[in-house]
Design a protein around this motif. Structure first.
Motif, PDB file in Angstrom:
ATOM      1  N   ALA A  12     -14.258   8.943 -32.500  1.00 14.39           N
ATOM      2  CA  ALA A  12     -14.416   8.566 -31.101  1.00 14.39           C
ATOM      3  C   ALA A  12     -13.179   7.882 -30.545  1.00 14.39           C
ATOM      4  O   ALA A  12     -13.229   7.230 -29.534  1.00 14.39           O
ATOM      5  CB  ALA A  12     -15.609   7.646 -30.956  1.00 14.39           C
ATOM      6  N   ALA A  13     -12.039   8.007 -31.200  1.00 12.67           N
ATOM      7  CA  ALA A  13     -10.829   7.335 -30.749  1.00 12.67           C
ATOM      8  C   ALA A  13     -10.403   7.861 -29.390  1.00 12.67           C
ATOM      9  O   ALA A  13     -10.424   9.051 -29.138  1.00 12.67           O
ATOM     10  CB  ALA A  13      -9.706   7.545 -31.756  1.00 12.67           C
ATOM     11  N   GLY A  14     -10.022   6.939 -28.521  1.00 13.23           N
ATOM     12  CA  GLY A  14      -9.530   7.312 -27.210  1.00 13.23           C
ATOM     13  C   GLY A  14     -10.592   7.343 -26.133  1.00 13.23           C
ATOM     14  O   GLY A  14     -10.280   7.460 -24.981  1.00 13.23           O
ATOM     15  N   PHE A  15     -11.855   7.239 -26.470  1.00 12.23           N
ATOM     16  CA  PHE A  15     -12.910   7.281 -25.469  1.00 12.23           C
ATOM     17  C   PHE A  15     -13.527   5.914 -25.309  1.00 12.23           C
ATOM     18  O   PHE A  15     -14.241   5.447 -26.182  1.00 12.23           O
ATOM     19  CB  PHE A  15     -13.980   8.306 -25.859  1.00 12.23           C
ATOM     20  N   ALA A  16     -13.225   5.259 -24.208  1.00 15.99           N
ATOM     21  CA  ALA A  16     -13.782   3.941 -23.877  1.00 15.99           C
ATOM     22  C   ALA A  16     -13.567   2.933 -24.996  1.00 15.99           C
ATOM     23  O   ALA A  16     -14.426   2.142 -25.324  1.00 15.99           O
ATOM     24  CB  ALA A  16     -15.257   4.049 -23.536  1.00 15.99           C
ATOM     25  N   THR A  17     -12.377   2.965 -25.602  1.00 12.30           N
ATOM     26  CA  THR A  17     -12.110   2.089 -26.744  1.00 12.30           C
ATOM     27  C   THR A  17     -12.109   0.629 -26.355  1.00 12.30           C
ATOM     28  O   THR A  17     -12.382  -0.222 -27.181  1.00 12.30           O
ATOM     29  CB  THR A  17     -10.766   2.436 -27.394  1.00 12.30           C
ATOM     30  N   ASN A  37      -5.550   5.787 -19.348  1.00 10.59           N
ATOM     31  CA  ASN A  37      -4.338   6.494 -19.795  1.00 10.59           C
ATOM     32  C   ASN A  37      -3.919   7.580 -18.816  1.00 10.59           C
ATOM     33  O   ASN A  37      -2.773   8.004 -18.829  1.00 10.59           O
ATOM     34  CB  ASN A  37      -4.558   7.105 -21.181  1.00 10.59           C
ATOM     35  N   TRP A  38      -4.829   8.019 -17.975  1.00 11.98           N
ATOM     36  CA  TRP A  38      -4.518   9.098 -17.044  1.00 11.98           C
ATOM     37  C   TRP A  38      -3.884   8.578 -15.754  1.00 11.98           C
ATOM     38  O   TRP A  38      -2.811   9.016 -15.369  1.00 11.98           O
ATOM     39  CB  TRP A  38      -5.791   9.878 -16.729  1.00 11.98           C
ATOM     40  N   CYS A  39      -4.532   7.597 -15.083  1.00 12.04           N
ATOM     41  CA  CYS A  39      -4.014   7.146 -13.786  1.00 12.04           C
ATOM     42  C   CYS A  39      -3.444   5.726 -13.818  1.00 12.04           C
ATOM     43  O   CYS A  39      -2.854   5.281 -12.844  1.00 12.04           O
ATOM     44  CB  CYS A  39      -5.095   7.247 -12.715  1.00 12.04           C
ATOM     45  N   HIS A  45     -14.400  -4.159 -18.609  1.00 15.42           N
ATOM     46  CA  HIS A  45     -15.683  -3.729 -19.184  1.00 15.42           C
ATOM     47  C   HIS A  45     -16.276  -2.514 -18.474  1.00 15.42           C
ATOM     48  O   HIS A  45     -17.348  -2.582 -17.879  1.00 15.42           O
ATOM     49  CB  HIS A  45     -16.693  -4.883 -19.170  1.00 15.42           C
ATOM     50  N   ARG A  46     -15.580  -1.423 -18.550  1.00 16.01           N
ATOM     51  CA  ARG A  46     -16.061  -0.168 -17.970  1.00 16.01           C
ATOM     52  C   ARG A  46     -16.066   0.909 -19.047  1.00 16.01           C
ATOM     53  O   ARG A  46     -15.326   0.841 -20.016  1.00 16.01           O
ATOM     54  CB  ARG A  46     -15.131   0.306 -16.836  1.00 16.01           C
ATOM     55  N   LEU A  47     -16.877   1.924 -18.854  1.00 17.04           N
ATOM     56  CA  LEU A  47     -16.896   3.085 -19.734  1.00 17.04           C
ATOM     57  C   LEU A  47     -16.089   4.234 -19.153  1.00 17.04           C
ATOM     58  O   LEU A  47     -15.590   5.070 -19.895  1.00 17.04           O
ATOM     59  CB  LEU A  47     -18.336   3.543 -19.997  1.00 17.04           C
ATOM     60  N   LEU A  48     -15.989   4.277 -17.826  1.00 17.46           N
ATOM     61  CA  LEU A  48     -15.211   5.294 -17.134  1.00 17.46           C
ATOM     62  C   LEU A  48     -14.297   4.629 -16.120  1.00 17.46           C
ATOM     63  O   LEU A  48     -14.614   3.579 -15.571  1.00 17.46           O
ATOM     64  CB  LEU A  48     -16.132   6.272 -16.395  1.00 17.46           C
ATOM     65  N   CYS A  49     -13.166   5.256 -15.852  1.00 19.94           N
ATOM     66  CA  CYS A  49     -12.242   4.760 -14.840  1.00 19.94           C
ATOM     67  C   CYS A  49     -12.894   4.887 -13.468  1.00 19.94           C
ATOM     68  O   CYS A  49     -13.410   5.954 -13.119  1.00 19.94           O
ATOM     69  CB  CYS A  49     -10.949   5.572 -14.892  1.00 19.94           C
ATOM     70  N   PRO A  50     -12.888   3.823 -12.646  1.00 19.07           N
ATOM     71  CA  PRO A  50     -13.511   3.905 -11.322  1.00 19.07           C
ATOM     72  C   PRO A  50     -12.719   4.754 -10.331  1.00 19.07           C
ATOM     73  O   PRO A  50     -13.243   5.128  -9.285  1.00 19.07           O
ATOM     74  CB  PRO A  50     -13.571   2.449 -10.865  1.00 19.07           C
ATOM     75  N   VAL A  51     -11.469   5.092 -10.654  1.00 14.81           N
ATOM     76  CA  VAL A  51     -10.640   5.866  -9.738  1.00 14.81           C
ATOM     77  C   VAL A  51     -10.718   7.360 -10.049  1.00 14.81           C
ATOM     78  O   VAL A  51     -11.044   8.171  -9.192  1.00 14.81           O
ATOM     79  CB  VAL A  51      -9.175   5.379  -9.789  1.00 14.81           C
ATOM     80  N   CYS A  52     -10.438   7.734 -11.319  1.00 19.88           N
ATOM     81  CA  CYS A  52     -10.381   9.161 -11.667  1.00 19.88           C
ATOM     82  C   CYS A  52     -11.537   9.616 -12.551  1.00 19.88           C
ATOM     83  O   CYS A  52     -11.589  10.776 -12.928  1.00 19.88           O
ATOM     84  CB  CYS A  52      -9.052   9.486 -12.340  1.00 19.88           C
ATOM     85  N   GLN A  53     -12.449   8.689 -12.916  1.00 16.33           N
ATOM     86  CA  GLN A  53     -13.600   8.976 -13.773  1.00 16.33           C
ATOM     87  C   GLN A  53     -13.191   9.409 -15.178  1.00 16.33           C
ATOM     88  O   GLN A  53     -13.985  10.016 -15.890  1.00 16.33           O
ATOM     89  CB  GLN A  53     -14.514  10.041 -13.145  1.00 16.33           C
ATOM     90  N   GLY A  54     -11.958   9.107 -15.586  1.00 16.40           N
ATOM     91  CA  GLY A  54     -11.509   9.442 -16.928  1.00 16.40           C
ATOM     92  C   GLY A  54     -12.121   8.511 -17.966  1.00 16.40           C
ATOM     93  O   GLY A  54     -12.450   7.355 -17.692  1.00 16.40           O
ATOM     94  N   SER A  55     -12.283   9.014 -19.177  1.00 21.25           N
ATOM     95  CA  SER A  55     -12.848   8.202 -20.261  1.00 21.25           C
ATOM     96  C   SER A  55     -11.805   7.850 -21.308  1.00 21.25           C
ATOM     97  O   SER A  55     -12.122   7.207 -22.299  1.00 21.25           O
ATOM     98  CB  SER A  55     -14.014   8.940 -20.910  1.00 21.25           C
TER      99      SER A  55
END
Length: 138
Positions: A12-17, A37-39, A45-55
Motif C-alpha cells: 500500500a505504499a504511496g496511498f494516503a501514507t 505528489n501530483w499537485c 489528516h486527509r485520505l484524498l487531496c482536496p484539490v485533485c482528488q489524488g491518493s
C-alpha cells in the motif's frame, strides 16, 4: 462482487501514507501533514487531496509555526471556557487546535508555535503565542 486473490498481495505504499503509515505516529511531538505528489497541495489528516482528488500523498513534518486564522471560545462540555482556533501553518495547511492563554486574548493574525502535538484530553494540537500582543485596551 469482490473476490480476494490469495496470490496477489500489493503493498500500500504511496496511498494516503500520511494518515495510514504507522511510522508517522512515531514522530513524537512533531506535527505531521500530507502533501499531494501530483499537485503539491498540503493538507492535514486527509485520505484524498482536496484539490485533485489524488491518493498519492507523502508525509512531511511541519516546522510548527503558524498564524491564527480564526479563534473562538467554547463553553460546552468543559468546566471552564476554552479556546478553539483554526491555525494556518507556514506549510500551507490549516489545523484545528487550542492556543494557550486567556481565550479572549487570542485574535486572528496572532503568530503561534506548536507546543504539543496532541492535547492529552482532546487529542488536538496545542499552540503558544510567539509574540505577546501589544493591544491597548482591546
Amino acid at each position: 462482487m469482490y473476490h480476494h486473490s490469495t496470490g496477489a498481495v500489493r503493498p500500500a505504499a504511496g496511498f494516503a501514507t500520511g494518515v495510514l503509515d504507522p511510522r508517522a505516529a512515531d514522530s513524537g511531538d512533531a506535527l505531521v501533514f500530507q502533501r499531494c505528489n501530483w499537485c503539491g497541495t498540503a493538507m492535514y489528516h486527509r485520505l484524498l487531496c482536496p484539490v485533485c482528488q489524488g491518493s498519492d500523498l507523502r508525509t512531511e513534518r511541519s516546522e510548527g509555526v503558524g498564524t491564527v486564522r480564526h479563534s473562538g471560545v467554547v463553553h460546552r462540555n468543559t468546566p471552564a471556557a476554552r479556546n478553539v482556533s483554526l491555525v494556518e501553518m507556514a506549510e500551507g495547511f490549516v489545523v484545528r487546535g487550542r492556543v494557550m492563554g486567556p481565550p479572549v486574548g487570542i485574535h486572528s493574525g496572532d503568530r503561534v508555535r506548536l507546543s504539543t502535538a496532541k492535547d492529552p484530553v482532546r487529542g488536538e494540537p496545542v499552540f503558544q503565542l510567539l509574540d505577546e500582543p501589544y493591544r491597548a485596551w482591546s
